[in-house]
Design an enzyme around this catalytic site. Sequence first.
Site, PDB file in Angstrom:
ATOM      1  N   THR A 209       0.830  -1.211   0.000  1.00  0.00           N
ATOM      2  CA  THR A 209       0.000   0.000   0.000  1.00  0.00           C
ATOM      3  C   THR A 209       0.864   1.261   0.000  1.00  0.00           C
ATOM      4  OG1 THR A 209      -1.388   1.346   1.467  1.00  0.00           O
ATOM      5  CG2 THR A 209      -0.208  -0.419   2.504  1.00  0.00           C
TER       6      THR A 209
ATOM      7  N   SER B 290      -1.878   2.869  10.795  1.00  0.00           N
ATOM      8  CA  SER B 290      -2.850   1.963  11.436  1.00  0.00           C
ATOM      9  C   SER B 290      -2.170   0.611  11.607  1.00  0.00           C
ATOM     10  CB  SER B 290      -4.093   1.780  10.548  1.00  0.00           C
ATOM     11  OG  SER B 290      -3.765   0.973   9.422  1.00  0.00           O
TER      12      SER B 290
ATOM     13  N   TYR C 117      -3.175  -2.152  10.324  1.00  0.00           N
ATOM     14  CA  TYR C 117      -3.116  -2.746   8.980  1.00  0.00           C
ATOM     15  C   TYR C 117      -1.881  -2.250   8.220  1.00  0.00           C
ATOM     16  CZ  TYR C 117      -3.777  -2.444   3.949  1.00  0.00           C
ATOM     17  OH  TYR C 117      -3.549  -2.455   2.599  1.00  0.00           O
ATOM     18  N   HIS C 118      -1.681  -0.932   8.221  1.00  0.00           N
ATOM     19  CA  HIS C 118      -0.526  -0.392   7.496  1.00  0.00           C
ATOM     20  C   HIS C 118       0.784  -0.871   8.118  1.00  0.00           C
ATOM     21  CE1 HIS C 118      -3.652   2.576   6.148  1.00  0.00           C
ATOM     22  NE2 HIS C 118      -3.067   2.286   5.007  1.00  0.00           N
TER      23      HIS C 118
ATOM     24  N   LYS D 141       1.824  -4.078   6.663  1.00  0.00           N
ATOM     25  CA  LYS D 141       2.398  -3.929   5.318  1.00  0.00           C
ATOM     26  C   LYS D 141       3.853  -3.435   5.402  1.00  0.00           C
ATOM     27  CE  LYS D 141      -1.157  -5.043   2.740  1.00  0.00           C
ATOM     28  NZ  LYS D 141      -1.176  -6.119   1.756  1.00  0.00           N
TER      29      LYS D 141
HETATM   30  N1  LIG Z   1      -8.702  -2.324  -2.075  1.00  0.00           N
HETATM   31  C1  LIG Z   1      -7.831  -1.344  -2.020  1.00  0.00           C
HETATM   32  O1  LIG Z   1      -8.182  -0.156  -2.177  1.00  0.00           O
HETATM   33  C2  LIG Z   1      -6.364  -1.642  -1.770  1.00  0.00           C
HETATM   34  C3  LIG Z   1      -5.455  -0.568  -1.770  1.00  0.00           C
HETATM   35  C4  LIG Z   1      -4.101  -0.828  -1.541  1.00  0.00           C
HETATM   36  C5  LIG Z   1      -3.681  -2.119  -1.315  1.00  0.00           C
HETATM   37  N2  LIG Z   1      -4.567  -3.153  -1.315  1.00  0.00           N
HETATM   38  C6  LIG Z   1      -4.060  -4.514  -1.062  1.00  0.00           C
HETATM   39  O2  LIG Z   1      -4.489  -5.411  -2.051  1.00  0.00           O
HETATM   40  C7  LIG Z   1      -4.784  -6.683  -1.480  1.00  0.00           C
HETATM   41  C8  LIG Z   1      -6.175  -7.094  -1.899  1.00  0.00           C
HETATM   42  O3  LIG Z   1      -7.118  -6.108  -1.458  1.00  0.00           O
HETATM   43  P1  LIG Z   1      -8.663  -6.321  -1.676  1.00  0.00           P
HETATM   44  O4  LIG Z   1      -9.300  -4.988  -1.637  1.00  0.00           O
HETATM   45  O5  LIG Z   1      -8.877  -7.234  -2.820  1.00  0.00           O
HETATM   46  O6  LIG Z   1      -9.023  -7.092  -0.309  1.00  0.00           O
HETATM   47  P2  LIG Z   1     -10.161  -8.170  -0.023  1.00  0.00           P
HETATM   48  O7  LIG Z   1     -10.338  -8.229   1.448  1.00  0.00           O
HETATM   49  O8  LIG Z   1     -11.348  -7.929  -0.880  1.00  0.00           O
HETATM   50  O9  LIG Z   1      -9.470  -9.524  -0.536  1.00  0.00           O
HETATM   51  C9  LIG Z   1      -8.508 -10.226   0.201  1.00  0.00           C
HETATM   52  C10 LIG Z   1      -8.769 -11.713  -0.007  1.00  0.00           C
HETATM   53  O10 LIG Z   1      -7.792 -12.457   0.722  1.00  0.00           O
HETATM   54  C11 LIG Z   1      -8.434 -13.488   1.433  1.00  0.00           C
HETATM   55  N3  LIG Z   1      -7.613 -13.792   2.617  1.00  0.00           N
HETATM   56  C12 LIG Z   1      -7.331 -12.989   3.680  1.00  0.00           C
HETATM   57  N4  LIG Z   1      -6.552 -13.635   4.561  1.00  0.00           N
HETATM   58  C13 LIG Z   1      -6.301 -14.861   4.032  1.00  0.00           C
HETATM   59  C14 LIG Z   1      -5.563 -15.978   4.477  1.00  0.00           C
HETATM   60  N5  LIG Z   1      -4.932 -16.008   5.654  1.00  0.00           N
HETATM   61  N6  LIG Z   1      -5.513 -17.087   3.681  1.00  0.00           N
HETATM   62  C15 LIG Z   1      -6.165 -17.101   2.483  1.00  0.00           C
HETATM   63  N7  LIG Z   1      -6.894 -16.078   2.020  1.00  0.00           N
HETATM   64  C16 LIG Z   1      -6.955 -14.971   2.792  1.00  0.00           C
HETATM   65  C17 LIG Z   1      -9.813 -12.963   1.765  1.00  0.00           C
HETATM   66  O11 LIG Z   1     -10.761 -13.996   1.999  1.00  0.00           O
HETATM   67  C18 LIG Z   1     -10.142 -12.151   0.515  1.00  0.00           C
HETATM   68  O12 LIG Z   1     -10.801 -12.923  -0.463  1.00  0.00           O
HETATM   69  C19 LIG Z   1      -4.631  -6.541   0.023  1.00  0.00           C
HETATM   70  O13 LIG Z   1      -3.453  -7.128   0.468  1.00  0.00           O
HETATM   71  C20 LIG Z   1      -4.609  -5.044   0.252  1.00  0.00           C
HETATM   72  O14 LIG Z   1      -3.797  -4.714   1.338  1.00  0.00           O
HETATM   73  C21 LIG Z   1      -5.901  -2.938  -1.544  1.00  0.00           C
END
Ligand SMILES: NC(=O)c1ccc[n+]([C@@H]2O[C@H](COP(=O)([O-])OP(=O)(O)OC[C@H]3O[C@@H](n4cnc5c(N)ncnc54)[C@H](O)[C@@H]3O)[C@@H](O)[C@H]2O)c1
Length: 406
Positions: A145, A187, A189-190, A193
Site C-alpha cells: 500500500t 494503522s 493494517y498499514h 504492510k
Molecule cells: N482495495 C484497495 O483499495 C487496496 C489498496 C491498496 C492495497 N490493497 C491490497 O491489495 C490486497 C487485496 O485487497 P482487496 O481490496 O482485494 O481485499 P479483499 O479483502 O477484498 O481480498 C482479500 C482476499 O484475501 C483473502 N484472505 C485474507 N486472509 C487470508 C488468508 N490467511 N488465507 C487465504 N486467504 C486470505 C480474503 O478472503 C479475501 O478474499 C490486500 O493485500 C490489500 O492490502 C488494496
Amino acid sequence: MRIAVMGGDGFVGWPTSLHLSDAGHDVHILDNLSRRWIDTELGVQSLTPMDSIQERTRVWHAETGRRIHFHLIDLARDYELLKNWLAEYRPDAIIHFAEQRAAPYSMKSDRHKNYTVNNNINATHNLLNALVELNLDAHLVHLGTMGVYGYSTVGAAIPEGYLPVGVETTSGETVSQEILYPANPGSIYHMTKCLDQLLFQFYAKNDGLRITDLHQGIVWGTHTEQTRRHPQLVNRFDYDGDYGTVLNRFLIQAAIGYPLTVHGTGGQTRAFIHIQDSVRCIEIALNNPPARGSRVEIFNQMTETHRVRDLAEMIAGMTGSEIAWLPNPRKEAPENDLVVRNDKFLGLGLQPTTLQGGLLDEIVEVAKKFAYRVDRSRVPAVSAWTKDIAKTINRDPEGKKLKSVS
Ligand SMILES: NC(=O)c1ccc[n+]([C@@H]2O[C@H](COP(=O)([O-])OP(=O)(O)OC[C@H]3O[C@@H](n4cnc5c(N)ncnc54)[C@H](O)[C@@H]3O)[C@@H](O)[C@H]2O)c1
C-alpha cells in the site's frame, strides 16, 4: 504461466484472476474466504450480489471455456497444506492479496488488532518460508500500500520504494546509499504492510527470492472488461464504514441520497487507481520480474492523487448531494500534500483511467443499480483509532446514535 492468486476471491483478486485467465494463463485461486466471514461478522454485504467462488468459476468456464481452479487454504494457519499445494503445482508466479486489508477493521478492538497482525504477517511469512523450503523460483508479486510511506507532507515526491541518502562515515566522508523509504504506518493494517516489506527484503537478500512489491493507492470502481461479461462475474463492492474505500463510499452515498461523509477538514490527500488499471499493473509487473538475487522490485501503483474534500465537492457537484463534515475517527494529520512518482508503470505502457473519465458511469451503472441493497446504518465509519477519539463519533450524519461492532 501457471499463476497462483492468493486471496483471489477478493475485490482486486477476483478481477485479476479473470484478467489473467483471459490472457491465457493457468490460474489457481487460493483463498480461505475469510473476507466473506468478516461480512457476516460486521452484518454487511457487498453492494453487488456476489455468488460463491465455485459458482463464479463455473460461470467463467461456461462463458469462456477457460478454467480457474479454487483451493480453500488459509495461508496464515495451514502452512503444511500451503507447502504441499506449492510442491504439487509449482506455480511460475504467485500474486499475494491474502491479507486483512481494512485499516478501520484493524483498529476496531484488541481482538481485531491481533487478528490482523497474526493473519497478515503469518500469511506472508508462510509463503516466503515455503518457497525457500521447496526451492521454488516463482516470482512473488505482493500487493502493498501507499500507506507504508505515511501521509505527512514532505515537500518532495515519494520515490518508488527506495530513497537515496548520504551517510556520514566516521572519517567524515559522505557515502551514498539507497534505503527503503522510511516506513510510517498510520494503522495496525498499514503496520503489517511495513513489516511485510522487511520480510521481503530479508528473503530477497538471503535466499535470492524474486519479489515485486506493489505500493498501491486506494482502488476505486467495480468493473473490469471481464467482470462485465456476465452478471454473475460481477466484482464485490464494499460501501460500509470499515471496508468501503473513500471514493466508492462517496459514490454509493450519492446514489442513496446520504450525505457524503468527510472526516475532519477533508484535507487528507490520497493516491488512487481504478480497478481496471490495478489489474493491468499486476500483469505488467508479472511480465517484468526482477532477476534472482536482486533487491525487491518496488512500483508505486497509483495514477492520480486527490484531496478528500475535493473529491466530495466534485461528486456533490455532479449529483447534488450534501456534504456532512464529521469528526475524524482516525489519528492522522488533518491536512497533507502527496506527490508520488509512478514513472515505472507509465514507462512500461500503463494508460491511466482518470477519475473524471470513469466516474459517472460508475455512479449510474453500479451504485444506483444496487442501491436497494444498502443498509444505511452500516454506512458511517465507527472504528476509532483511540478510545478518546471513540467518544467523539457517536452520531451518524442523519443524527442517529451509532452502533459499533467489536
Ligand atoms: N482495495 C484497495 O483499495 C487496496 C489498496 C491498496 C492495497 N490493497 C491490497 O491489495 C490486497 C487485496 O485487497 P482487496 O481490496 O482485494 O481485499 P479483499 O479483502 O477484498 O481480498 C482479500 C482476499 O484475501 C483473502 N484472505 C485474507 N486472509 C487470508 C488468508 N490467511 N488465507 C487465504 N486467504 C486470505 C480474503 O478472503 C479475501 O478474499 C490486500 O493485500 C490489500 O492490502 C488494496
